[in-house]
Design an enzyme around this catalytic site. Structure first.
Site, PDB file in Angstrom:
ATOM      1  N   ARG A 170      47.789  37.910  43.303  1.00  0.00           N
ATOM      2  CA  ARG A 170      47.224  36.878  42.422  1.00  0.00           C
ATOM      3  C   ARG A 170      48.342  36.208  41.615  1.00  0.00           C
ATOM      4  O   ARG A 170      49.396  36.791  41.390  1.00  0.00           O
ATOM      5  CB  ARG A 170      46.157  37.506  41.501  1.00  0.00           C
ATOM      6  CG  ARG A 170      44.914  37.906  42.277  1.00  0.00           C
ATOM      7  CD  ARG A 170      43.885  38.610  41.436  1.00  0.00           C
ATOM      8  NE  ARG A 170      43.313  37.754  40.395  1.00  0.00           N
ATOM      9  CZ  ARG A 170      42.368  38.177  39.555  1.00  0.00           C
ATOM     10  NH1 ARG A 170      41.904  39.412  39.629  1.00  0.00           N
ATOM     11  NH2 ARG A 170      41.886  37.361  38.636  1.00  0.00           N
ATOM     12  N   SER A 210      42.235  30.717  32.228  1.00  0.00           N
ATOM     13  CA  SER A 210      42.165  31.003  30.796  1.00  0.00           C
ATOM     14  C   SER A 210      42.844  32.310  30.434  1.00  0.00           C
ATOM     15  O   SER A 210      43.229  32.518  29.284  1.00  0.00           O
ATOM     16  CB  SER A 210      40.708  31.058  30.366  1.00  0.00           C
ATOM     17  OG  SER A 210      40.065  32.115  31.041  1.00  0.00           O
ATOM     18  N   GLY A 233      42.900  41.598  36.259  1.00  0.00           N
ATOM     19  CA  GLY A 233      43.563  40.358  35.847  1.00  0.00           C
ATOM     20  C   GLY A 233      43.738  40.303  34.341  1.00  0.00           C
ATOM     21  O   GLY A 233      44.806  39.946  33.836  1.00  0.00           O
ATOM     22  N   ARG A 270      32.131  40.954  42.601  1.00  0.00           N
ATOM     23  CA  ARG A 270      31.107  39.899  42.490  1.00  0.00           C
ATOM     24  C   ARG A 270      30.543  39.489  43.852  1.00  0.00           C
ATOM     25  O   ARG A 270      29.425  38.991  43.939  1.00  0.00           O
ATOM     26  CB  ARG A 270      31.650  38.683  41.737  1.00  0.00           C
ATOM     27  CG  ARG A 270      32.205  39.048  40.383  1.00  0.00           C
ATOM     28  CD  ARG A 270      31.951  38.049  39.294  1.00  0.00           C
ATOM     29  NE  ARG A 270      32.511  38.539  38.043  1.00  0.00           N
ATOM     30  CZ  ARG A 270      31.927  39.464  37.278  1.00  0.00           C
ATOM     31  NH1 ARG A 270      30.771  39.982  37.615  1.00  0.00           N
ATOM     32  NH2 ARG A 270      32.509  39.882  36.166  1.00  0.00           N
ATOM     33  N   ARG A 290      36.982  33.046  46.338  1.00  0.00           N
ATOM     34  CA  ARG A 290      35.534  33.247  46.202  1.00  0.00           C
ATOM     35  C   ARG A 290      34.716  32.149  46.886  1.00  0.00           C
ATOM     36  O   ARG A 290      33.591  32.405  47.310  1.00  0.00           O
ATOM     37  CB  ARG A 290      35.153  33.354  44.727  1.00  0.00           C
ATOM     38  CG  ARG A 290      35.569  34.689  44.149  1.00  0.00           C
ATOM     39  CD  ARG A 290      35.136  34.858  42.713  1.00  0.00           C
ATOM     40  NE  ARG A 290      35.291  36.263  42.340  1.00  0.00           N
ATOM     41  CZ  ARG A 290      35.297  36.704  41.092  1.00  0.00           C
ATOM     42  NH1 ARG A 290      35.140  35.863  40.093  1.00  0.00           N
ATOM     43  NH2 ARG A 290      35.429  37.989  40.852  1.00  0.00           N
ATOM     44  N   LYS A 297      34.640  48.158  39.613  1.00  0.00           N
ATOM     45  CA  LYS A 297      35.581  47.368  38.800  1.00  0.00           C
ATOM     46  C   LYS A 297      34.968  47.012  37.446  1.00  0.00           C
ATOM     47  O   LYS A 297      35.635  47.054  36.422  1.00  0.00           O
ATOM     48  CB  LYS A 297      35.962  46.100  39.562  1.00  0.00           C
ATOM     49  CG  LYS A 297      37.046  45.265  38.913  1.00  0.00           C
ATOM     50  CD  LYS A 297      37.485  44.184  39.890  1.00  0.00           C
ATOM     51  CE  LYS A 297      38.286  43.071  39.254  1.00  0.00           C
ATOM     52  NZ  LYS A 297      39.578  43.442  38.744  1.00  0.00           N
ATOM     53  N   LYS A 319      40.834  34.128  42.420  1.00  0.00           N
ATOM     54  CA  LYS A 319      40.309  35.329  41.747  1.00  0.00           C
ATOM     55  C   LYS A 319      40.537  36.539  42.663  1.00  0.00           C
ATOM     56  O   LYS A 319      41.435  36.504  43.492  1.00  0.00           O
ATOM     57  CB  LYS A 319      38.829  35.133  41.428  1.00  0.00           C
ATOM     58  CG  LYS A 319      38.574  34.055  40.387  1.00  0.00           C
ATOM     59  CD  LYS A 319      38.880  34.573  38.990  1.00  0.00           C
ATOM     60  CE  LYS A 319      38.604  33.499  37.956  1.00  0.00           C
ATOM     61  NZ  LYS A 319      38.758  33.984  36.604  1.00  0.00           N
ATOM     62  N   ASP A 354      32.453  32.753  36.650  1.00  0.00           N
ATOM     63  CA  ASP A 354      32.174  34.069  37.229  1.00  0.00           C
ATOM     64  C   ASP A 354      30.736  34.155  37.739  1.00  0.00           C
ATOM     65  O   ASP A 354      30.372  35.123  38.409  1.00  0.00           O
ATOM     66  CB  ASP A 354      32.434  35.185  36.212  1.00  0.00           C
ATOM     67  CG  ASP A 354      33.907  35.581  36.198  1.00  0.00           C
ATOM     68  OD1 ASP A 354      34.620  35.270  37.171  1.00  0.00           O
ATOM     69  OD2 ASP A 354      34.344  36.194  35.204  1.00  0.00           O
TER      70      ASP A 354
END
Ligand code: CDP
Length: 648
Positions: A125, A172, A97, A387, A344, A412, A340, A313
């Site tokens: 995305r 952001s 991203g 994650r 998530r 990643k 994301k 995150d």
């Protein structure tokens, strides 16, 4: 490619110090600034992972020269000094991203045709906010597949910049990308944020890195950023260790009641995710902030409500920690993380629910109502989200049977995640206080006795049945005609009676092995055990008993909490009430299944609510649901955990 990773729980406090890789966010910002700067920059402590490889490739295709010293984590980047010419270049951002959203506004500053693309995941995305901002500034952009998505064809013509408004809650990365490119625009760029920004610390990090490379960002008010046309200057940068990566290790300390230090981080970090440590502190962990480290020591995890808008995150890390809390934890302010690597909130809800966690998705977060007794293993989907893999691994520190599918997605941002986590499994030489006892606690019918006996035999260790001690006192009372409610009388018996437990059980030389297992004894024992004075007499005897023989496998209700809180390995066995009732029914005679089940419920209640040493999951204990498992399975899994702690 690894298809799956099976985790072996620690069953003990995570201990040690870890070096996490460099920050992805810092690396990718510094790489881009260095690539755009005049002169040669040296970046140290760089992260080499899929997302940063994507940026590395991208800046090379823009024409920057990069010399790699991978083993030293150093990159030397000779920048372009502003000349950006394309002739049909295709930039593949992979699944990154940051790479895609940082490069796109930079492409707009150059001249010529170029294409921006990425993996299937990245293609799904959102990019609409940035596309329309750049279009509004006059950039010629065309989506070749679907509106608002990659791939994008751009015919760049040295965008002049100007003034734009961008929805602050769109993410952001869009804002950071526009800021990074802004000095390349001849008129510079003024960005007005509308609404409340998400992940503002990432925007601040962008500003800080730009300043390191000699470009000033003015902020006349909370929602406006002004960047004048200008040039980046080459510089040397030390990349900070990744605070999000660190969150997993701090989470490990909290979950296992361990003590973990992450090197190189400090309070002045430019990474917003450092705030995760404050959340752990509010939840009850002890935090030491060093000049060049942060250390977290776990304790009981309290409940609470937390807004993670600025450090989203770490939502998944907190959700995993919450599974082991004492009361409800609410996570809010993070509805935007549905866009994301995966949704998530939905992904975490489905995977934690698989592990027995009561979790609800809300519009902007998660609510977790933990109950440690109900935790169980499961095969975890990772949705190609690093994650998911890293946070769900934390459950595996205390719950057997956690398998992580497609674990390679950690590449990643953190290729060595699994070995790093394993590094925290305590080693014998680190554990001076430890007593060589395997503590096995749990409710009646959870399989304690059978498992403890078999485990002791397999490991060639002594076996200690502390329940038999309480039972023996109950039987002594029956024999002596002392009422179990007569607390003093029972205490006197416990003090004076000579109880001997080996293969058989003797009270004052009389063999009561069978008698202590009768229904009558069952009725008495919980009352005897709830007598605090009796426990004051028996617990020290249990300690002497085990230490005298150099340790072993000890079973009971309070071994991990009270008798040996520093046991080498702590296990809490559970099973569904119906399964436990079936097991006891099979061993009993003359009782109905209903009776057995009622009796178990009553004893669970008395044991868990008594004032003195209630039956609780010990801090850091492995929580092992034996419902669907054979004794062999349970014993061999505990033996594996034991060996992982003693073998060096
Ligand atoms: O095997 P079962 O689960 O029926 O129980 P046990 O281990 O023989 O223990 C009998 C009772 O003693 C339990 O229900 C507890 O009330 C008590 N107990 C205890 O309070 N603390 C221990 N360490 C062991 C047993």
């Amino acid at each position: 490619m690894n298809q799956r990773v099976a985790l072996t729980p620690f069953g003990a406090a995570a201990t040690g110090s870890v070096l996490v890789p460099g920050s992805k966010s810092h690396t990718n910002r510094a790489l881009l600034c260095a690539a755009l700067a005049e002169g040669t920059s040296k970046l140290s402590g760089v992260l080499f992972a899929d997302d940063t490889e994507a940026m590395l490739e991208a800046v090379r295709s823009l024409g920057a020269e990069v010399v790699e010293h991978r083993s030293e984590l150093i990159l030397q980047v000779t920048g372009l000094g502003g000349r950006l010419r394309f002739n049909g270049s295709v930039i593949n951002s992979r699944s990154s991203g940051t790479t895609s959203r940082f490069i796109l506004p930079v492409l707009a500053a150059g001249r010529g045709p170029a294409t921006l693309d990425g993996s299937e995941q990245l293609r799904s995305r959102p990019f609409a906010e940035q596309i329309s901002a750049l279009r509004a500034l006059g950039c010629d952009l065309r989506e070749t597949r679907a509106p608002g998505e990659l791939p994008l064809d751009i015919v760049a013509d040295e965008l002049a910049g100007g003034e734009i408004e961008i929805a602050a809650d769109s993410g952001s990365q869009f804002v950071s990308g526009l800021l990074l490119a802004a000095p390349l625009y001849s008129k510079g760029l003024t960005i007005h944020l509308s609404g409340k920004p998400v992940s503002r610390p990432y925007i601040e990090m962008t500003v800080k890195v730009m300043e390191d490379f000699g470009v000033n960002v003015e902020q006349p008010n909370e929602s406006t950023y002004v960047v004048h046309s200008g040039k980046y200057r080459a510089t040397d940068v030390d990349i900070e260790p990744d605070a999000t990566a660190a969150s997993y290790f701090f989470g490990a300390a909290a979950i296992t009641h361990g003590r973990v230090r992450v090197e190189g981080l400090h309070k002045q970090s430019i990474q917003g995710d450092i705030q995760f440590v404050d959340v752990l502190q509010q939840l009850g962990a002890k935090v030491t902030w060093g000049d060049a480290f942060i250390e977290v020591e776990g304790d009981r995890i309290r409940g609470g409500s937390f807004d993670l808008r600025d450090f989203s995150d770490t939502v998944q890390t907190l959700a995993a920690v919450a599974a082991f809390a004492d009361s409800e934890i609410e996570i809010k302010g993070v509805g935007f993380i549905r866009a994301k690597e995966t949704d998530r909130l939905a992904a975490m809800t489905s995977e934690l629910a698989k592990c027995g966690v009561d979790i609800t998705e809300t519009a902007n977060g998660l609510v977790i109502r933990p109950d440690k007794w109900l935790l169980r293993g499961g095969v975890i989907e990772t949705y190609d989200d690093h994650r998911m893999a890293m946070s769900m691994s934390l459950i595996g520190l205390r719950v057997p049977g956690i398998e992580i599918l497609n674990p390679d997605c950690v590449k990643k941002t953190f290729p060595d995640f699994f070995p790093c986590l394993e590094h925290l499994r305590p080693r014998p030489q680190q554990r001076s206080k430890v007593v060589a006892v395997v503590a096995i606690d749990g409710p009646a019918g959870s399989g304690k006795s059978t498992v403890a006996r078999r485990l002791a035999a397999d490991l060639n260790l002594p076996h200690f049945d502390t329940g038999a001690m309480y039972r023996a006192v109950g039987v002594a009372a029956l024999r002596a005609g002392v009422d179990v409610e007569d607390a003093d009388g029972i205490t006197k018996l416990a003090t004076e009676a000579e109880i001997e437990i080996s293969d058989r059980v003797f009270i004052d030389g009389v063999d009561v092995t069978e008698e202590i297992r009768t229904q009558e004894a069952n009725q008495l024992v919980s009352v005897v055990a709830a007598n605090a004075e009796v426990r004051r007499v028996l617990v020290p005897r249990q300690r002497e008993w085990a230490t005298g023989l150099g340790g072993g496998v000890m079973e009971g209700r309070d071994i991990g909490t009270e008798v040996f809180p520093d046991a080498l390995l702590k296990v809490f066995l559970t099973a569904d009430l119906s399964v436990r009732a079936e097991r006891r029914f099979a061993e009993s005679s003359g009782l109905t299944l209903g009776h057995v089940s009622e009796d178990l419920k009553r004893r669970d209640e008395v044991d868990s609510t008594r004032e003195d040493s209630p039956l609780l999951v010990a801090p850091g204990a492995v929580i092992f649901d034996t419902s669907g498992l054979s004794v062999d399975d349970v014993v061999s899994q505990i033996a594996t955990m034991f060996r992982a702690l003693v073998d060096d």
